[in-house]
Design an enzyme around this catalytic site. Structure first.
Site, PDB file in Angstrom:
ATOM      1  N   HIS A  57       1.049  -0.957   0.405  1.00 14.17           N
ATOM      2  CA  HIS A  57       0.012  -0.142  -0.293  1.00 14.17           C
ATOM      3  C   HIS A  57       0.936   1.324  -0.071  1.00 14.17           C
ATOM      4  O   HIS A  57       1.678   2.092   0.800  1.00 14.17           O
ATOM      5  CB  HIS A  57      -0.887  -0.334   1.343  1.00 14.17           C
ATOM      6  CG  HIS A  57      -1.647   0.859   1.073  1.00 14.17           C
ATOM      7  ND1 HIS A  57      -3.083   0.722   1.160  1.00 14.17           N
ATOM      8  CD2 HIS A  57      -1.237   2.633   1.235  1.00 14.17           C
ATOM      9  CE1 HIS A  57      -3.861   2.107   1.031  1.00 14.17           C
ATOM     10  NE2 HIS A  57      -3.202   3.051   0.986  1.00 14.17           N
ATOM     11  N   HIS A  59       1.670   5.426  -2.249  1.00  9.75           N
ATOM     12  CA  HIS A  59       0.797   7.109  -2.775  1.00  9.75           C
ATOM     13  C   HIS A  59       2.373   6.805  -3.446  1.00  9.75           C
ATOM     14  O   HIS A  59       3.075   7.895  -3.252  1.00  9.75           O
ATOM     15  CB  HIS A  59       0.666   7.410  -1.723  1.00  9.75           C
ATOM     16  CG  HIS A  59      -0.832   7.340  -0.672  1.00  9.75           C
ATOM     17  ND1 HIS A  59      -1.586   7.497  -1.681  1.00  9.75           N
ATOM     18  CD2 HIS A  59      -0.701   6.441   0.042  1.00  9.75           C
ATOM     19  CE1 HIS A  59      -2.909   6.411  -0.969  1.00  9.75           C
ATOM     20  NE2 HIS A  59      -2.358   5.872   0.139  1.00  9.75           N
ATOM     21  N   GLN A 152      -9.155   9.656  -4.787  1.00  8.60           N
ATOM     22  CA  GLN A 152      -8.749  10.288  -3.073  1.00  8.60           C
ATOM     23  C   GLN A 152     -10.168  11.591  -2.047  1.00  8.60           C
ATOM     24  O   GLN A 152     -10.358  11.560  -1.641  1.00  8.60           O
ATOM     25  CB  GLN A 152      -8.186  11.733  -3.965  1.00  8.60           C
ATOM     26  CG  GLN A 152      -7.431  11.999  -2.229  1.00  8.60           C
ATOM     27  CD  GLN A 152      -5.940  11.762  -1.932  1.00  8.60           C
ATOM     28  OE1 GLN A 152      -5.281  11.506  -2.557  1.00  8.60           O
ATOM     29  NE2 GLN A 152      -5.698  11.684  -0.502  1.00  8.60           N
ATOM     30  N   HIS A 210      -9.329   2.360   0.212  1.00  6.03           N
ATOM     31  CA  HIS A 210      -9.063   2.767   1.417  1.00  6.03           C
ATOM     32  C   HIS A 210     -10.236   2.450   2.473  1.00  6.03           C
ATOM     33  O   HIS A 210     -11.251   3.277   1.868  1.00  6.03           O
ATOM     34  CB  HIS A 210      -9.069   4.022   1.508  1.00  6.03           C
ATOM     35  CG  HIS A 210      -7.234   4.642   0.546  1.00  6.03           C
ATOM     36  ND1 HIS A 210      -7.010   4.141  -0.166  1.00  6.03           N
ATOM     37  CD2 HIS A 210      -6.185   5.492   1.739  1.00  6.03           C
ATOM     38  CE1 HIS A 210      -6.034   4.491  -0.140  1.00  6.03           C
ATOM     39  NE2 HIS A 210      -5.359   4.850   1.123  1.00  6.03           N
ATOM     40  N   GLU A 213     -10.988   5.198   7.760  1.00  5.59           N
ATOM     41  CA  GLU A 213      -9.100   4.524   8.462  1.00  5.59           C
ATOM     42  C   GLU A 213      -9.745   5.921   8.401  1.00  5.59           C
ATOM     43  O   GLU A 213      -9.362   7.312   8.578  1.00  5.59           O
ATOM     44  CB  GLU A 213      -8.570   5.157   6.500  1.00  5.59           C
ATOM     45  CG  GLU A 213      -7.385   5.734   7.629  1.00  5.59           C
ATOM     46  CD  GLU A 213      -5.873   6.127   6.358  1.00  5.59           C
ATOM     47  OE1 GLU A 213      -6.523   6.213   5.412  1.00  5.59           O
ATOM     48  OE2 GLU A 213      -5.277   6.215   6.530  1.00  5.59           O
ATOM     49  N   ASP A 309       2.516   2.889   3.265  1.00  6.06           N
ATOM     50  CA  ASP A 309       1.916   4.209   2.750  1.00  6.06           C
ATOM     51  C   ASP A 309       2.533   5.022   2.505  1.00  6.06           C
ATOM     52  O   ASP A 309       1.841   5.695   1.361  1.00  6.06           O
ATOM     53  CB  ASP A 309       0.975   4.312   3.895  1.00  6.06           C
ATOM     54  CG  ASP A 309      -0.671   5.139   4.029  1.00  6.06           C
ATOM     55  OD1 ASP A 309      -1.095   4.957   2.128  1.00  6.06           O
ATOM     56  OD2 ASP A 309      -1.513   5.397   4.834  1.00  6.06           O
ATOM     57  N   TRP A 315       1.556  13.686   3.814  1.00  7.63           N
ATOM     58  CA  TRP A 315       1.256  13.442   5.607  1.00  7.63           C
ATOM     59  C   TRP A 315       2.294  12.545   6.802  1.00  7.63           C
ATOM     60  O   TRP A 315       1.784  12.315   7.650  1.00  7.63           O
ATOM     61  CB  TRP A 315       0.309  12.219   5.450  1.00  7.63           C
ATOM     62  CG  TRP A 315      -0.600  13.054   4.424  1.00  7.63           C
ATOM     63  CD1 TRP A 315      -1.916  13.370   5.291  1.00  7.63           C
ATOM     64  CD2 TRP A 315      -0.708  13.133   3.499  1.00  7.63           C
ATOM     65  NE1 TRP A 315      -2.974  13.909   4.003  1.00  7.63           N
ATOM     66  CE2 TRP A 315      -2.644  13.998   2.788  1.00  7.63           C
ATOM     67  CE3 TRP A 315      -0.254  12.807   1.843  1.00  7.63           C
ATOM     68  CZ2 TRP A 315      -2.516  13.778   1.507  1.00  7.63           C
ATOM     69  CZ3 TRP A 315      -0.432  12.971   0.331  1.00  7.63           C
ATOM     70  CH2 TRP A 315      -1.589  13.865   0.595  1.00  7.63           C
TER      71      TRP A 315
HETATM   72 FE   FE2 Z   1      -3.235   4.548   1.967  1.00  2.00          FE
END
Ligand code: FE2
Length: 422
Positions: A57, A59, A152, A210, A213, A309, A315
Site C-alpha cells: 500500500h 502513494h 482521493q 481505503h 480509515e 503508505d 502526511w
Molecule cells: Fe493510503
C-alpha cells in the site's frame, strides 16, 4: 551455464546452508553445494536469503514531496490534506515522475520489488495516472508496480468521479480503489462500495479500498465491502486497506464482523507507521493506537499484509521505504512480539503481500522467479531487529543492487573491535 549462483544461503524453514541456481530468470535448483559454472557467483556467507519484500500500500504520486509548497507544521492529517490541496495545482508531470523514479530506486535498494500504489483519479486531467503508467512501464524489468484507481476526494463526492475512475481504468490502471468513509454520508459510502465492486466485477479487476480509515467505531464500510465481495463472487480479489475503525469498534460487533471478512476472503492491509501518527488525534488520554485488529484477523485465517503508505510527503515526514521498518513498527503497535507473531510479521511484508497483489512465481523454490534479497542477518528475527543492509538484490537472476555490510570499529583501551550488533 547458469546465469547466477548464490552460495551459502540460509533460507527460512530449510536446514543448513544451501545454494540457489538461477537460469533464464527462474530459480532452477536449491540445494547444498550445487556444482556448475555461472556467469555470476555471489556468496551469501551464511546470511538469510528471502524473496523480495512486497509493498502492499503506497502513494507514489505524493511521495518525496515533503516541504512542497510548505511543511505540515502540526503533523496532523487535516493539515496534511490542506498542504496536499495547496500542492496539487503546482504539480507537474516531470516533477511527479522524477520523485516516483527516485522512490523506485530507494525501493530496489531496500529489496522491495513489488509495489501496489494508489493514484489519485479525482484530478480531471488524470495527470498522475498518465505519469505512473509510464513509471510502471519503465520499471517493469525491475519492480512489479500495480496501480489502484483511487478517488482521493470520494468517487461520489467528486463531480464526475465515477467517469474519471473508469477513464483511469480504460488507460490501464490495474485495480479499482475507493474511499467510502470520505463520502458525504454513510449511505453514500455504502453506495460507493456497491458501485465500485460492480465496476470491478464487470471488468474482471481486483478491488483495493481505503476503508474505514477513521477512529469512528461506527464506520463499518468493511461490512459492506465483505457483503458486496460475497454477492458478486469476488472472493480473494478484494482488499480492505487501513480498516483503522476496527480498533475502536465494539467487541461484540467485531465477533460478528471477523467471520464475514474471512468468508469473503478479504485481504487486509495494515499501515502501522502512518496510522500510528494519524489516528487518535482527537483523543486526550488514553490515546488510541488506531490500527486494524491484525492479530485477530490473522488468527481467523484472513490474509494480512503491511504497507508503508507514505514516504516524506504531506502526511508522513519520515521513512526510507524499508519494509522491515514497517514490520518492526507493527511488532510494537500491534503487540505482536510472540514467537509465532514475529514470523507473521515477516510474512506480512513478503508472502502475504504477494498474495494481496496476486503475484505469480513468488518464492524461493525451483520454478519461481529468480528474485531474491540477501540480508546482512542470519535469521528473520535478526532481520526484524536490525533492519539490516540488503547485501544483494536480485531480479530475474541479475544483481540490481549491492550494499556493503555494515560494521562499526570501536576503539577502546585494549584495542579495536568490530561491532555488527549480532
Ligand atoms: Fe493510503
Amino acid at each position: 551455464m547458469l546465469d547466477l549462483l548464490v552460495k551459502n544461503a540460509v533460507i527460512h524453514g530449510t536446514n543448513g546452508r544451501v545454494d540457489i541456481a538461477c537460469q533464464d530468470g527462474r530459480i532452477v535448483e536449491v540445494g547444498p553445494a550445487i556444482a556448475g559454472e555461472a556467469v555470476e557467483v555471489i556468496d551469501a556467507g551464511g546470511n538469510l536469503v528471502t524473496p523480495p519484500f512486497v509493498e502492499s500500500h503506497f502513494h507514489m504520486d505524493a511521495t518525496l514531496s515533503m516541504g512542497m509548497p510548505r511543511l505540515n507544521e502540526s503533523g496532523t492529517l487535516l493539515e496534511g490534506i490542506q498542504v496536499w490541496g495547496e500542492l496539487k495545482p503546482l504539480l507537474t508531470p516531470e516533477g511527479i515522475k522524477e520523485r516516483a523514479l527516485k522512490l523506485c530506486s530507494w525501493a530496489i535498494a531496500k529489496g522491495n520489488l513489488a509495489i501496489r500504489t494508489h493514484v489519485d483519479t479525482t484530478d480531471p486531467t488524470l495527470m498522475a495516472v498518465d505519469v505512473l503508467l509510464e513509471v510502471r512501464e519503465e520499471m517493469r524489468d525491475y519492480i512489479d508496480i500495480q496501480l489502484v484507481a483511487f478517488p482521493q476526494d470520494g468517487v461520489l463526492r467528486t463531480e464526475g468521479g465515477v467517469e474519471l475512475l473508469t477513464r483511469a481504468l480504460d488507460k490501464g490502471v490495474d485495480v479499482v480503489g475507493g474511499i467510502p468513509h470520505f463520502e458525504r454520508t454513510m449511505e453514500d459510502g455504502r453506495r460507493s462500495v456497491e458501485i465500485l465492486c460492480e465496476i470491478a466485477a464487470q471488468r474482471g479487476l481486483p478491488v483495493d479500498m481505503h476503508c474505514d480509515e477513521t477512529d469512528d467505531p461506527l464506520s463499518r464500510h468493511v461490512e459492506t465491502l465483505a457483503y458486496q465481495t460475497h454477492r458478486l463472487g469476488l472472493e480473494g480479489r478484494v482488499t480492505g486497506s487501513h480498516l483503522t475503525s476496527m480498533h475502536s469498534m465494539d467487541n461484540y460487533y467485531v465477533s460478528k464482523l471477523l467471520p464475514l471478512m474471512a468468508e469473503a476472503e478479504l485481504n487486509c492491509v495494515c499501515n502501522p507507521m502512518v496510522n500510528l501518527i494519524i489516528q487518535g488525534r482527537h483523543d486526550t488520554y488514553p490515546k488510541r493506537r488506531g490500527l486494524m485488529r491484525a492479530p485477530e484477523l490473522m488468527a481467523m485465517g484472513v490474509n494480512v499484509s503491511f504497507g508503508h503508505d507514505d514516504v516524506m510527503d504531506p502526511w508522513y515526514p519520515m521513512g526510507t521505504h524499508d519494509m522491515l521498518e514497517v514490520a518492526h513498527m507493527g511488532a510494537h503497535a500491534l503487540l505482536m512480539t510472540g514467537v509465532a507473531q514475529r514470523e507473521a510479521l515477516f510474512d506480512a511484508v513478503t508472502f502475504n503481500g504477494a498474495k494481496t497483489l496476486g503475484l505469480t512465481g513468488y518464492g524461493l523454490t525451483p520454478g519461481c522467479n529468480a528474485d531474491l534479497v540477501v540480508l546482512q542477518a542470519a535469521s528473520r528475527l535478526e532481520a526484524l531487529r536490525l533492519h539490516p543492509a540488503r547485501l544483494f538484490v536480485v531480479r530475474r537472476g541479475r544483481v540490481i543492487s549491492r550494499t556493503p555490510a555494515m560494521a562499526a570499529t570501536v576503539t577502546l583501551a585494549d584495542g579495536e573491535r568490530l561491532v555488527d550488533f549480532c
